[in-house]
Design a protein around this motif. Structure first.
Motif, PDB file in Angstrom:
ATOM      1  N   ILE A 133     -37.813   8.595  26.970  1.00 34.40           N
ATOM      2  CA  ILE A 133     -38.849   9.410  26.327  1.00 34.40           C
ATOM      3  C   ILE A 133     -38.902  10.802  26.951  1.00 34.40           C
ATOM      4  CG2 ILE A 133     -41.315   9.573  25.827  1.00 34.40           C
ATOM      5  CD1 ILE A 133     -41.461   6.533  25.969  1.00 34.40           C
ATOM      6  N   ASN A 134     -38.852  10.843  28.277  1.00 32.80           N
ATOM      7  CA  ASN A 134     -38.922  12.113  29.003  1.00 32.80           C
ATOM      8  C   ASN A 134     -38.013  12.006  30.221  1.00 32.80           C
ATOM      9  OD1 ASN A 134     -39.525  14.468  30.317  1.00 32.80           O
ATOM     10  ND2 ASN A 134     -41.718  14.087  30.531  1.00 32.80           N
ATOM     11  N   SER A 135     -36.869  12.629  30.160  1.00 35.95           N
ATOM     12  CA  SER A 135     -35.905  12.543  31.258  1.00 35.95           C
ATOM     13  C   SER A 135     -36.427  13.184  32.536  1.00 35.95           C
ATOM     14  CB  SER A 135     -34.582  13.201  30.853  1.00 35.95           C
ATOM     15  OG  SER A 135     -34.787  14.571  30.536  1.00 35.95           O
ATOM     16  N   GLY A 136     -37.439  14.033  32.418  1.00 33.26           N
ATOM     17  CA  GLY A 136     -37.990  14.680  33.601  1.00 33.26           C
ATOM     18  C   GLY A 136     -38.751  13.743  34.513  1.00 33.26           C
ATOM     19  N   CYS A 137     -39.095  12.547  34.036  1.00 33.07           N
ATOM     20  CA  CYS A 137     -39.832  11.598  34.869  1.00 33.07           C
ATOM     21  C   CYS A 137     -38.909  10.691  35.663  1.00 33.07           C
ATOM     22  CB  CYS A 137     -40.776  10.755  34.011  1.00 33.07           C
ATOM     23  SG  CYS A 137     -39.953   9.462  33.039  1.00 33.07           S
ATOM     24  N   LEU A 138     -37.600  10.799  35.443  1.00 30.42           N
ATOM     25  CA  LEU A 138     -36.654   9.929  36.134  1.00 30.42           C
ATOM     26  C   LEU A 138     -36.512  10.315  37.603  1.00 30.42           C
ATOM     27  CD1 LEU A 138     -33.793   9.635  33.492  1.00 30.42           C
ATOM     28  CD2 LEU A 138     -35.355   7.819  34.217  1.00 30.42           C
ATOM     29  N   PRO A 139     -36.220   9.352  38.468  1.00 27.88           N
ATOM     30  CA  PRO A 139     -35.950   9.677  39.876  1.00 27.88           C
ATOM     31  C   PRO A 139     -34.698  10.539  39.995  1.00 27.88           C
ATOM     32  CG  PRO A 139     -36.275   7.309  39.562  1.00 27.88           C
ATOM     33  CD  PRO A 139     -36.164   7.905  38.205  1.00 27.88           C
ATOM     34  N   VAL A 140     -34.653  11.315  41.045  1.00 30.57           N
ATOM     35  CA  VAL A 140     -33.509  12.188  41.303  1.00 30.57           C
ATOM     36  C   VAL A 140     -32.650  11.559  42.393  1.00 30.57           C
ATOM     37  CG1 VAL A 140     -32.777  14.481  42.040  1.00 30.57           C
ATOM     38  CG2 VAL A 140     -34.839  14.219  40.642  1.00 30.57           C
ATOM     39  N   PHE A 141     -31.349  11.458  42.134  1.00 33.33           N
ATOM     40  CA  PHE A 141     -30.420  10.875  43.094  1.00 33.33           C
ATOM     41  C   PHE A 141     -29.338  11.888  43.448  1.00 33.33           C
ATOM     42  CE2 PHE A 141     -31.905   7.369  40.356  1.00 33.33           C
ATOM     43  CZ  PHE A 141     -32.500   6.548  41.311  1.00 33.33           C
ATOM     44  N   THR A 142     -28.875  11.812  44.686  1.00 38.34           N
ATOM     45  CA  THR A 142     -27.704  12.585  45.108  1.00 38.34           C
ATOM     46  C   THR A 142     -26.512  11.644  45.060  1.00 38.34           C
ATOM     47  OG1 THR A 142     -29.068  13.968  46.559  1.00 38.34           O
ATOM     48  CG2 THR A 142     -26.691  13.975  46.940  1.00 38.34           C
ATOM     49  N   LYS A 143     -25.702  11.779  44.000  1.00 39.86           N
ATOM     50  CA  LYS A 143     -24.620  10.829  43.738  1.00 39.86           C
ATOM     51  C   LYS A 143     -23.273  11.411  44.143  1.00 39.86           C
ATOM     52  CE  LYS A 143     -25.833  10.740  39.422  1.00 39.86           C
ATOM     53  NZ  LYS A 143     -25.908  10.428  37.972  1.00 39.86           N
ATOM     54  N   MET A 144     -22.374  10.522  44.546  1.00 37.37           N
ATOM     55  CA  MET A 144     -21.011  10.927  44.868  1.00 37.37           C
ATOM     56  C   MET A 144     -20.154  11.021  43.610  1.00 37.37           C
ATOM     57  SD  MET A 144     -21.721  11.178  47.942  1.00 37.37           S
ATOM     58  CE  MET A 144     -22.925  10.548  49.103  1.00 37.37           C
ATOM     59  N   GLU A 145     -20.559  10.312  42.555  1.00 37.96           N
ATOM     60  CA  GLU A 145     -19.864  10.358  41.276  1.00 37.96           C
ATOM     61  C   GLU A 145     -20.885  10.679  40.191  1.00 37.96           C
ATOM     62  OE1 GLU A 145     -17.902   6.692  40.640  1.00 37.96           O
ATOM     63  OE2 GLU A 145     -16.699   6.791  42.478  1.00 37.96           O
ATOM     64  N   ASN A 146     -20.584  11.655  39.370  1.00 40.99           N
ATOM     65  CA  ASN A 146     -21.553  12.110  38.375  1.00 40.99           C
ATOM     66  C   ASN A 146     -21.869  11.054  37.325  1.00 40.99           C
ATOM     67  OD1 ASN A 146     -21.800  14.650  39.564  1.00 40.99           O
ATOM     68  ND2 ASN A 146     -20.058  15.480  38.402  1.00 40.99           N
ATOM     69  N   ASP A 147     -20.904  10.186  37.020  1.00 37.22           N
ATOM     70  CA  ASP A 147     -21.114   9.201  35.964  1.00 37.22           C
ATOM     71  C   ASP A 147     -21.723   7.897  36.475  1.00 37.22           C
ATOM     72  OD1 ASP A 147     -18.921   8.514  37.439  1.00 37.22           O
ATOM     73  OD2 ASP A 147     -17.685   7.883  35.733  1.00 37.22           O
ATOM     74  N   LEU A 148     -22.154   7.864  37.722  1.00 36.32           N
ATOM     75  CA  LEU A 148     -22.744   6.648  38.285  1.00 36.32           C
ATOM     76  C   LEU A 148     -24.159   6.458  37.740  1.00 36.32           C
ATOM     77  CD1 LEU A 148     -22.593   4.276  40.318  1.00 36.32           C
ATOM     78  CD2 LEU A 148     -23.551   5.839  42.034  1.00 36.32           C
ATOM     79  N   ASP A 149     -24.420   5.293  37.163  1.00 33.65           N
ATOM     80  CA  ASP A 149     -25.752   4.942  36.667  1.00 33.65           C
ATOM     81  C   ASP A 149     -26.483   4.209  37.789  1.00 33.65           C
ATOM     82  OD1 ASP A 149     -28.014   4.128  35.365  1.00 33.65           O
ATOM     83  OD2 ASP A 149     -26.991   3.400  33.573  1.00 33.65           O
ATOM     84  N   VAL A 150     -27.273   4.950  38.551  1.00 32.01           N
ATOM     85  CA  VAL A 150     -27.879   4.394  39.761  1.00 32.01           C
ATOM     86  C   VAL A 150     -28.920   3.330  39.421  1.00 32.01           C
ATOM     87  CG1 VAL A 150     -29.137   4.934  41.876  1.00 32.01           C
ATOM     88  CG2 VAL A 150     -27.462   6.550  40.985  1.00 32.01           C
ATOM     89  N   ILE A 151     -29.750   3.577  38.417  1.00 28.39           N
ATOM     90  CA  ILE A 151     -30.797   2.604  38.078  1.00 28.39           C
ATOM     91  C   ILE A 151     -30.180   1.278  37.647  1.00 28.39           C
ATOM     92  CG2 ILE A 151     -32.644   2.088  36.445  1.00 28.39           C
ATOM     93  CD1 ILE A 151     -33.525   4.935  36.560  1.00 28.39           C
ATOM     94  N   SER A 152     -29.125   1.324  36.855  1.00 27.22           N
ATOM     95  CA  SER A 152     -28.450   0.085  36.446  1.00 27.22           C
ATOM     96  C   SER A 152     -27.852  -0.637  37.648  1.00 27.22           C
ATOM     97  CB  SER A 152     -27.353   0.396  35.427  1.00 27.22           C
ATOM     98  OG  SER A 152     -27.904   0.879  34.228  1.00 27.22           O
ATOM     99  N   LEU A 153     -27.271   0.131  38.560  1.00 23.15           N
ATOM    100  CA  LEU A 153     -26.678  -0.468  39.757  1.00 23.15           C
ATOM    101  C   LEU A 153     -27.745  -1.122  40.627  1.00 23.15           C
ATOM    102  CD1 LEU A 153     -24.276  -0.925  41.669  1.00 23.15           C
ATOM    103  CD2 LEU A 153     -24.697   1.361  42.607  1.00 23.15           C
ATOM    104  N   LEU A 154     -28.856  -0.437  40.813  1.00 26.44           N
ATOM    105  CA  LEU A 154     -29.932  -0.998  41.635  1.00 26.44           C
ATOM    106  C   LEU A 154     -30.516  -2.254  41.000  1.00 26.44           C
ATOM    107  CD1 LEU A 154     -31.844   2.239  42.756  1.00 26.44           C
ATOM    108  CD2 LEU A 154     -30.079   0.967  43.974  1.00 26.44           C
ATOM    109  N   PHE A 155     -30.692  -2.229  39.689  1.00 28.38           N
ATOM    110  CA  PHE A 155     -31.243  -3.406  39.007  1.00 28.38           C
ATOM    111  C   PHE A 155     -30.295  -4.594  39.142  1.00 28.38           C
ATOM    112  CE2 PHE A 155     -32.073  -6.170  35.398  1.00 28.38           C
ATOM    113  CZ  PHE A 155     -33.458  -6.258  35.404  1.00 28.38           C
ATOM    114  N   LYS A 156     -29.005  -4.345  39.021  1.00 28.72           N
ATOM    115  CA  LYS A 156     -28.029  -5.430  39.141  1.00 28.72           C
ATOM    116  C   LYS A 156     -28.035  -6.022  40.547  1.00 28.72           C
ATOM    117  CE  LYS A 156     -23.744  -4.605  39.900  1.00 28.72           C
ATOM    118  NZ  LYS A 156     -22.328  -4.151  39.840  1.00 28.72           N
TER     119      LYS A 156
END
Length: 381
Positions: free
Chosen positions: A213-236
């Motif tokens: 709904i609003n991408s501005g409310c998402l947490p901010v991550f410092t990722k080593m790979e731009n295409d990494l889906d951190v929320i999906s990884l954490l949930f798994k």
């Protein structure tokens, strides 16, 4: 003071709203564990569920206040770590209650609301492999029940960030806690609490949906790979931690986290200051004080471990203990700060972002700090 008498007085403080500081300073370190076990048994086994829900936050605060008076010679399984577990659980429950309260069931919905349906879905089907993917959970939910105004979602971004950072912190700590006997971190004990992990899973699903709904409310991550889906990884990884045995494969995946995304170091140990602290148990009685002068024997160092690969992003800066936002350098003075009289944690006196949605969150902490101490104004940490 005997353990039974201390139990009675602490239970009275729990239901009456009185401060329990006087009870704590009357205890000795060898009674702390016994008193905590007694009040836990009475609270969890002899009280109705409704009363448990009503007094849970205050109950956890009392237990944390007791344990943070212990500072053993070893950092393993110390009272500071246990106190950090309780303070983290208090914050987690408070955030979960606040975010779930934004979910409004439709008028014609007679059964459970959207928050209850999400909890049932994760508890009943969360063990299935296909439901270890956050997007699969989203597909099985009624999207209309989770729609919230974008402006409201933006105002809670700092709480979403805390949830994401806590999840990273817990998962990154798991290998060390499993490989080293009794190797513990403040707040790290929640990784073995199934109920707390399920709460984190539910909140990650909610945050994921709100991000659409609003991408501005998402947490901010410092990722080593731009295409990494951190929320999906954490949930798994959370799902595997809850549903599977803690084997080497899961621990290896958690070990890889610092190489995939920055792991923030969370200071979840609200170190006690003053008399009701480890200083009470490490000095001979009676203690002597002078007005307007803090004695040197009240100072102590909390013995805790650090997580391998975690980065202290807020070194030398103050963090709002109830909003998880940066407040600038620790040596800067500000008239818009309040500090806790029990742990010296700081918070904004007047929040920067004021909205009807965040007002309820601010009102929750208007009188007391997370540790239960009273606020004092016009002081610097």
């Amino acid at each position: 003071m005997s353990a039974n008498y201390a139990q009675t007085m602490l239970e009275y403080c729990l239901v009456s709203g009185n401060d329990w500081w006087d009870v704590i300073i009357g205890l000795r370190p060898n009674l702390i564990d016994s008193v905590c076990e007694k009040i836990t048994e009475t609270f969890m086994n002899k009280q109705q569920l409704e009363l448990q829900q009503k007094w849970l936050s205050r109950f956890l605060t009392i237990k944390a206040s007791l344990y943070r008076c212990l500072n053993t010679s070893s950092a393993n399984n110390s009272g500071q770590c246990k106190a950090g577990d309780f303070y983290t659980l208090i914050m987690l429950n408070a955030i979960a209650t606040t975010l779930k309260s934004l979910l409004r069931p439709r008028d014609n919905q007679e059964n459970e609301g959207p928050a209850e349906n999400l909890s049932l879905l994760i508890q009943n089907k969360g063990n299935d492999m296909q439901y270890m993917k956050v997007d699969t959970i989203l597909i099985n939910l009624d999207n209309k029940d989770f729609c919230v105004e974008p402006q409201i979602l933006q105002s809670f971004q700092h709480l979403h960030q805390w949830i994401a950072d806590l999840t990273l912190y817990l998962l990154a700590s798991l290998p060390q806690q499993c490989h080293h006997n009794q190797f513990r971190f403040p707040g790290g004990g929640l990784i073995f609490d199934t109920k707390a992990l399920n709460t984190l899973r539910e909140l990650l699903v909610i945050i994921r949906f709100w991000g659409l709904i609003n991408s501005g409310c998402l947490p901010v991550f410092t990722k080593m790979e731009n295409d990494l889906d951190v929320i999906s990884l954490l949930f798994k990884l959370l799902s595997k931690t809850v549903t599977e045995r803690l084997d080497e494969k899961l621990l290896d995946e958690c070990c890889l986290l610092p190489n995939q995304v920055l792991i923030p170091h969370l200071d979840l140990c609200l170190k006690a200051i003053g008399v009701a602290s480890p200083a009470l148990f490490t000095n001979a009685l009676p203690l002597q004080f002078d007005y307007f002068s803090e004695p040197s024997f009240l100072k102590f160092t909390a013995k805790t471990h650090s997580i391998d690969g975690a980065v202290n992003c807020y070194a030398g800066r103050r963090i709002d203990v109830v909003r998880y936002v940066g407040l600038g350098a620790s040596n800067q003075e500000s008239s818009n700060l309040r500090s806790c009289s029990r742990c010296n944690a700081v918070s904004l006196l007047k929040p920067i972002m004021r909205s009807p949605a965040t007002r309820a969150w601010d009102q929750r902490w208007i009188k007391n700090c997370l540790c239960g101490g009273h606020w004092r104004v016009n002081t610097t940490s």
